[in-house]
Design a protein around this motif. Sequence first.
Motif, mmCIF file in Angstrom:
data_model
loop_
_atom_site.group_PDB
_atom_site.id
_atom_site.type_symbol
_atom_site.label_atom_id
_atom_site.label_comp_id
_atom_site.label_asym_id
_atom_site.label_seq_id
_atom_site.Cartn_x
_atom_site.Cartn_y
_atom_site.Cartn_z
ATOM 1 N N SER A 119 -0.206 -1.802 -25.676
ATOM 2 C CA SER A 119 0.077 -0.737 -26.632
ATOM 3 C C SER A 119 -1.178 0.093 -26.844
ATOM 4 O O SER A 119 -2.295 -0.360 -26.617
ATOM 5 C CB SER A 119 0.556 -1.317 -27.959
ATOM 6 O OG SER A 119 1.777 -1.989 -27.795
ATOM 7 N N THR A 120 -0.986 1.313 -27.285
ATOM 8 C CA THR A 120 -2.121 2.204 -27.506
ATOM 9 C C THR A 120 -3.067 1.617 -28.545
ATOM 10 O O THR A 120 -2.645 1.285 -29.658
ATOM 11 C CB THR A 120 -1.627 3.570 -28.005
ATOM 12 O OG1 THR A 120 -0.729 4.111 -27.038
ATOM 13 C CG2 THR A 120 -2.794 4.521 -28.208
ATOM 14 N N CYS A 128 -5.478 12.028 -23.564
ATOM 15 C CA CYS A 128 -4.545 11.919 -22.441
ATOM 16 C C CYS A 128 -4.271 13.330 -21.925
ATOM 17 O O CYS A 128 -4.084 14.255 -22.717
ATOM 18 C CB CYS A 128 -3.228 11.272 -22.878
ATOM 19 S SG CYS A 128 -3.393 9.614 -23.563
ATOM 20 N N ALA A 155 3.476 5.204 -18.494
ATOM 21 C CA ALA A 155 4.156 4.713 -19.697
ATOM 22 C C ALA A 155 5.521 5.365 -19.788
ATOM 23 O O ALA A 155 5.728 6.467 -19.269
ATOM 24 C CB ALA A 155 3.336 5.043 -20.953
ATOM 25 N N PRO A 160 5.123 3.214 -26.726
ATOM 26 C CA PRO A 160 3.650 3.148 -26.734
ATOM 27 C C PRO A 160 3.093 2.196 -25.689
ATOM 28 O O PRO A 160 1.873 2.092 -25.547
ATOM 29 C CB PRO A 160 3.338 2.657 -28.138
ATOM 30 C CG PRO A 160 4.511 1.813 -28.504
ATOM 31 C CD PRO A 160 5.708 2.487 -27.884
ATOM 32 N N GLU A 161 3.926 1.499 -24.944
ATOM 33 C CA GLU A 161 3.453 0.483 -24.007
ATOM 34 C C GLU A 161 3.016 1.133 -22.699
ATOM 35 O O GLU A 161 3.822 1.391 -21.802
ATOM 36 C CB GLU A 161 4.541 -0.557 -23.761
ATOM 37 C CG GLU A 161 4.887 -1.351 -25.015
ATOM 38 C CD GLU A 161 5.900 -2.438 -24.724
ATOM 39 O OE1 GLU A 161 6.590 -2.340 -23.689
ATOM 40 O OE2 GLU A 161 6.012 -3.370 -25.536
ATOM 41 N N ALA A 162 1.742 1.385 -22.598
ATOM 42 C CA ALA A 162 1.162 2.032 -21.430
ATOM 43 C C ALA A 162 0.541 0.991 -20.511
ATOM 44 O O ALA A 162 0.127 -0.091 -20.938
ATOM 45 C CB ALA A 162 0.114 3.045 -21.861
ATOM 46 N N TRP A 527 2.023 7.145 -26.702
ATOM 47 C CA TRP A 527 0.755 6.682 -26.135
ATOM 48 C C TRP A 527 -0.351 7.712 -26.254
ATOM 49 O O TRP A 527 -1.503 7.426 -25.878
ATOM 50 C CB TRP A 527 0.943 6.292 -24.670
ATOM 51 C CG TRP A 527 1.996 7.069 -23.941
ATOM 52 C CD1 TRP A 527 3.310 6.742 -23.811
ATOM 53 C CD2 TRP A 527 1.818 8.321 -23.275
ATOM 54 N NE1 TRP A 527 3.980 7.711 -23.092
ATOM 55 C CE2 TRP A 527 3.085 8.681 -22.735
ATOM 56 C CE3 TRP A 527 0.728 9.156 -23.055
ATOM 57 C CZ2 TRP A 527 3.280 9.851 -22.009
ATOM 58 C CZ3 TRP A 527 0.916 10.312 -22.338
ATOM 59 C CH2 TRP A 527 2.170 10.651 -21.823
#
Length: 799
Positions: A119-120, A128, A155, A160-162, A527
């Motif tokens: 996560s971020t 980004c 992602a 938010p899971e990058a 993210w």
Amino acid sequence: MEDHLPAADGHRRTADDHLPAAEGHQETADAHLPDGERHRWAADGHRWTADEAARPEADRPGRADRTRRADRTRRPGEDRPRPEEDRPGGADRHPWAGGHPSSAPAAQPLADLAGPVESTPGLTAHACWYPTADPGGEHVAFICDRGGSPQLWTAPVDSPEARLLDAGPDHVTEVAWSPDGRWIAYTTAPGGSGHTRVLCVRPDGTGRRVIAGAEPGSSAYLGCWARDGSALAVTIAQPVGAAVEPPGERPPGWTERDGHATLLDAGPGPGLGPGPGLGPGSRSGPGSAPVLGRSLGPARVRDRLSAYLVDPDGVRAPALLAEEDEAATLRTCDLSHDGTLALLRRGPRGRREAVVVRVADRTPLCILPVADGDPWIGRFSDDARTVWLRSDHDREFAALLALRLDARGRRTDLRVVLDRDAHDLELLTFLDAERAALAWNVEGTSEVETVALPDPSPPAPAGNGTAPPAPSAVPHVPPRAVELPHEVVTRLAPAGPYGMLVAQSGSQRRPGVWHVPGTAPPARTPWSARDTDTVPPGPAPVRPVPLRPTGRDGLRLAGWYHRAPGRAPGEPAPCVVHLHGGPEEQERPVFEPLYHELTGRGLDVFAPDVRGSSGWGRTFRDADLGEGRFSAIEDVAECVAHIIGLGLADARRLAVMGHSYGGYLTLASLVWHPELFRTGVTVCGMSDFATFFAGTEPWLAESAAHKYGHPDRDLALLRALSPMSRVDALRVPLLAVHGEHDTNVPPRESEQIVRAARARGLEAELLLLRGEGHDFRRADSRRLFRRSAADWIQRHLTR
């Protein structure tokens, strides 16, 4: 000083116009960076004295020739180059006639370096940028510096899971997801140098491989994907030897505009505009043929640019699309749906051209001048009968044009689709076959809109045999404005059937990515950090205000003034005049960590656009050519007079600094106007045009000759413009900063000015950043640079 390399150099890069200013100078939070981990002062040679700078190049720490530097870019665990006969396709992998087998790319597998899903981070300030979506618009690949340097991440657009796809140390500069979703292509800069290479990786992080640029001494950068994702276009720059060019008479316009052109076979057909082999200012119209492949220039051959179509799976042999010797840039921007035509962008800065090429025999069919700036200049319609282009042909400001082609790919018509008075079309992307997204540059800020493209197909003939009226190029539906929360847009990208991704920056944040789902309002991707999390703790970022100084000849200039917080109105302040690079960059109202550092110390910053800058029309951009450079130097003095006259700046406490061309202009200002400033900081700047042209990359020398003057024909002019020629006029302390792997402006440019200043009894120091090139991309390097420059300026303006 970049041209064909897509850079993360910050400001309005032209490296084939790298990352925009907002993208290049991004940082993580200071807490993320250990002090002194990578850079130390005099103890290890980062700050050289004049004696150290005078040491032979081979004896200096970290120095190497181009071949050794390129060879170092192969990381542990990577395969060494295999013998020619052992590579995919072997020695017979080049079926085309007239190609150069030695420069054709061959894929080299690499170890997978993907990281875990995470996560971020909530406490790390990061940025980004450069987003690209998969075909369904559900996942995004992008560049992020949350780990301390620009790396490749992916992602879901709404999660938010990058995941880090390449944990290697090489800086990532641009990204492109394949239309079939199978590959993500990206360009990296090993060691921070200008020698880049193209890689591909699967969306799950497997299958990482070098596609082009792995050979020592070569460099490569991205082109477009084929419409079906079966092949990737890449451009390879490879040295092929050098020949001495004899001095000659100045041609009309005084500089070599087009170089030694051997790009393509000459072929009959209509064209337009100055092309390779055409003299400056010459035009070809309907019924005449663009002359390509004819060597009309001098016999100097030092670098070859070759555009190929490459199969990332390594099954099919590379196919040569175009080739040019001694060129400034060459990029494949699009391929027609059936693969028979290619759209290329070529030419030096200020003289860019779009070239429509028949792929089968590499014959040029049509040439049209296009605008500087973003290298992605346009696209074919699905039937390949129209090319939509961002162009300033016969115009002061770039607009959206429709170039009509016949069945053979030759020009039949050219019309304006959309334009604006006094505003450049800065970015153009295509959301699908019927819709485009456009970003307009409005005095430094961005305005975005989407538009339904007009039907480019001609109507059917009338029943009585009369000729049908020409189709209108004007959209039937008015453009739809897209309201965005920040001032500057750096990239637009399609995201699924109805969506769009927008990379933004602004005065209150570092770059982030927003998702625009159809007609819904834009939403920040999970993210991308929140505004408050993208800047270091401390005072809030300053909102700059626009100023419009006037040059001595009446030319109206521009710039942004950053007032230090807490400064009373009407109180003259110590001020740093910061000069951007290019020269064609433009100062934008975006968060700049260096400015934040300076204003946090009570120093104002004025960042002007002197003549030669982009965003203010073609006449303004070209006003510094040749002897106009002297007027650009005078513009700096007029900008200083303007801010003093407004009561903003204290005339007794002024400093000047800049990066790349801005570093040159810093030095020029110090020796032409030694009474104005108390100190200066030059960052990767040229100090002598003779040594610059002798040491820079061949492709950059080609482009720079158009801007500054030809190194042989204009020798007297270049000598007069060189700060080293007037170094006796230098009166103030000087700090020079340089990346050790800078191949655009070699470190010698800083070394010699520091040595000369010290020889004249002046305080002068050199900060050499290890593992960096022309642009400082690692967070620890940027922090060291920022703090060192601010310490230096504060010490000399407040003592």
